[in-house]
Scaffold this motif. Structure first.
Motif, PDB file in Angstrom:
ATOM      1  N   VAL A   1      -1.654  -3.495  -3.402  1.00  0.00           N
ATOM      2  CA  VAL A   1      -2.246  -2.953  -2.179  1.00  0.00           C
ATOM      3  C   VAL A   1      -2.006  -3.951  -1.054  1.00  0.00           C
ATOM      4  O   VAL A   1      -2.362  -5.127  -1.177  1.00  0.00           O
ATOM      5  CB  VAL A   1      -3.761  -2.699  -2.340  1.00  0.00           C
ATOM      6  N   GLN A   2      -1.366  -3.503   0.004  1.00  0.00           N
ATOM      7  CA  GLN A   2      -1.058  -4.395   1.117  1.00  0.00           C
ATOM      8  C   GLN A   2      -2.329  -4.688   1.914  1.00  0.00           C
ATOM      9  O   GLN A   2      -2.937  -3.787   2.486  1.00  0.00           O
ATOM     10  CB  GLN A   2       0.011  -3.773   2.021  1.00  0.00           C
ATOM     11  N   LYS A   3      -2.714  -5.953   1.933  1.00  0.00           N
ATOM     12  CA  LYS A   3      -3.941  -6.366   2.614  1.00  0.00           C
ATOM     13  C   LYS A   3      -3.657  -6.867   4.027  1.00  0.00           C
ATOM     14  O   LYS A   3      -4.438  -6.643   4.948  1.00  0.00           O
ATOM     15  CB  LYS A   3      -4.660  -7.461   1.819  1.00  0.00           C
ATOM     16  N   ILE A   4      -2.563  -7.593   4.192  1.00  0.00           N
ATOM     17  CA  ILE A   4      -2.171  -8.116   5.500  1.00  0.00           C
ATOM     18  C   ILE A   4      -0.685  -7.845   5.676  1.00  0.00           C
ATOM     19  O   ILE A   4       0.126  -8.141   4.804  1.00  0.00           O
ATOM     20  CB  ILE A   4      -2.443  -9.629   5.621  1.00  0.00           C
ATOM     21  N   GLY A   5      -0.328  -7.272   6.822  1.00  0.00           N
ATOM     22  CA  GLY A   5       1.067  -6.937   7.084  1.00  0.00           C
ATOM     23  C   GLY A   5       1.164  -5.711   7.961  1.00  0.00           C
ATOM     24  O   GLY A   5       0.153  -5.171   8.429  1.00  0.00           O
ATOM     25  N   GLY A   6       2.362  -5.231   8.167  1.00  0.00           N
ATOM     26  CA  GLY A   6       2.577  -4.135   9.104  1.00  0.00           C
ATOM     27  C   GLY A   6       1.947  -2.818   8.710  1.00  0.00           C
ATOM     28  O   GLY A   6       1.572  -2.024   9.562  1.00  0.00           O
TER      29      GLY A   6
ATOM     30  N   GLU B   1      -0.973  -2.105   6.560  1.00  0.00           N
ATOM     31  CA  GLU B   1      -2.136  -2.469   5.746  1.00  0.00           C
ATOM     32  C   GLU B   1      -2.722  -1.242   5.057  1.00  0.00           C
ATOM     33  O   GLU B   1      -2.834  -0.176   5.646  1.00  0.00           O
ATOM     34  CB  GLU B   1      -3.180  -3.150   6.634  1.00  0.00           C
ATOM     35  N   GLY B   2      -3.076  -1.422   3.797  1.00  0.00           N
ATOM     36  CA  GLY B   2      -3.616  -0.325   3.011  1.00  0.00           C
ATOM     37  C   GLY B   2      -2.566   0.414   2.209  1.00  0.00           C
ATOM     38  O   GLY B   2      -2.912   1.248   1.363  1.00  0.00           O
ATOM     39  N   ALA B   3      -1.275   0.126   2.445  1.00  0.00           N
ATOM     40  CA  ALA B   3      -0.211   0.781   1.673  1.00  0.00           C
ATOM     41  C   ALA B   3      -0.333   0.413   0.203  1.00  0.00           C
ATOM     42  O   ALA B   3      -0.668  -0.721  -0.141  1.00  0.00           O
ATOM     43  CB  ALA B   3       1.158   0.379   2.212  1.00  0.00           C
ATOM     44  N   LYS B   4      -0.072   1.383  -0.673  1.00  0.00           N
ATOM     45  CA  LYS B   4      -0.198   1.168  -2.107  1.00  0.00           C
ATOM     46  C   LYS B   4       1.158   1.350  -2.775  1.00  0.00           C
ATOM     47  O   LYS B   4       1.902   2.281  -2.458  1.00  0.00           O
ATOM     48  CB  LYS B   4      -1.214   2.143  -2.702  1.00  0.00           C
ATOM     49  N   PHE B   5       1.467   0.454  -3.723  1.00  0.00           N
ATOM     50  CA  PHE B   5       2.731   0.486  -4.448  1.00  0.00           C
ATOM     51  C   PHE B   5       2.432   0.512  -5.952  1.00  0.00           C
ATOM     52  O   PHE B   5       2.058  -0.508  -6.528  1.00  0.00           O
ATOM     53  CB  PHE B   5       3.579  -0.739  -4.106  1.00  0.00           C
TER      54      PHE B   5
END
Length: 273
Positions: free
Chosen positions: A183-188, A190-194
């Motif tokens: 789960v993208q916490k910091i970055g362009g 945020e909140g994206a899930k892989f």
């Protein structure tokens, strides 16, 4: 004469001269050829009556490996095209265009790491489906750009029957249900899930990666996540700025619930599903 016997003859032709003194710690021509063949096999796509394989292949090498191969890469590419063409003919594979192998420098790759991208130069017939000739592969990517990466030491250690582990990042797997996610916490975004399954995934800037990050501080091929004997591991792939887990720089580390992985300025949280 068997195919790999001919392949060994191809390698000997170079190793006896240019490569013998300079390729001791570098990738060997035979290793590149075997990886291309595995790519062809894993990317075959089935229609009602034909089996198609990619006809365009790009081999990426890091700076040190490139220095040893630059002077002869066009000749080697021609030899590899010939061998891949013969292999496709032997197996009855079809191609949508003339086969082509190119070499390119990728400064993000470290010594002994090979990256391969393959593609179809034209659209496949509408009745094709991404399957093994012997059975359904289930979740193969659609025709187009595709990347496979192999570390030389791990590639050599593996064999035809080697398990998934972190030998190659695009090997087929019998179990595909996601077992964890990033789960993208910091970055362009945020909140994206892989989702993470049982096959390795690649993290980096290159758009064909499994986890593509628009972060200029992330290498094109930065890190991998691999599923080994029921556990997930993160491995740095020779990135420029390093890979960190919970603030500590790592080469390879087993992941635990809630671990924070930092690549560039992006932070991904590892979560078990």
């Amino acid at each position: 004469m068997g195919f790999f016997t001919r392949l060994e003859k191809l390698s000997e032709k170079y190793i006896e001269g240019f490569f013998k003194s300079r390729f001791a710690e570098h990738v060997q021509p035979a290793e590149i050829a075997k990886l291309l063949l595995r790519e062809m096999r894993d990317r075959k796509t089935v229609s009602v009556s034909r089996v198609y394989v990619p006809n365009q292949y790009t081999v990426f090498l890091g700076t040190e490996d490139w220095k040893t191969i630059d002077a002869v890469h066009q000749t080697l590419a021609a030899e590899l095209q010939k061998f891949l063409r013969e292999k496709a003919k032997d197996k009855g594979y079809e191609m949508v265009g003339e086969i082509r192998v190119d070499f390119q420098l990728d400064e993000d790759l470290h010594l002994g790491t090979i990256s391969v991208e393959s593609s179809f130069s034209e659209e496949l017939p509408e009745d094709t489906a991404s399957k093994e000739a012997e059975g359904d592969r289930g979740d193969e990517p659609s025709p187009g750009e595709y990347t496979l990466i192999a570390d030389r030491e791990r590639f050599l250690r593996g064999g035809p029957e080697a398990p998934v582990q972190d030998t190659l990042t695009r090997l087929p797997s019998l179990v595909r249900a996601p077992k964890a996610m990033l789960v993208q916490k910091i970055g362009g975004t945020e909140g994206a899930k892989f989702p993470l399954g049982t096959r390795g995934v690649i993290i980096g800037r290159r758009r064909s990666n499994d986890v593509c990050l628009a972060d200029k501080n992330v290498s094109r091929v930065h890190a991998s996540i691999d599923f080994v004997e029921g556990r997930y591991y993160v491995t740095d792939l020779g990135s420029t700025n390093g890979t960190y887990v919970n603030g500590s720089r790592i080469v390879k580390k087993r992941l635990e619930e809630g671990d924070l992985i930092r690549v560039g300025t992006t932070i991904l949280e590892f979560k078990v599903v």
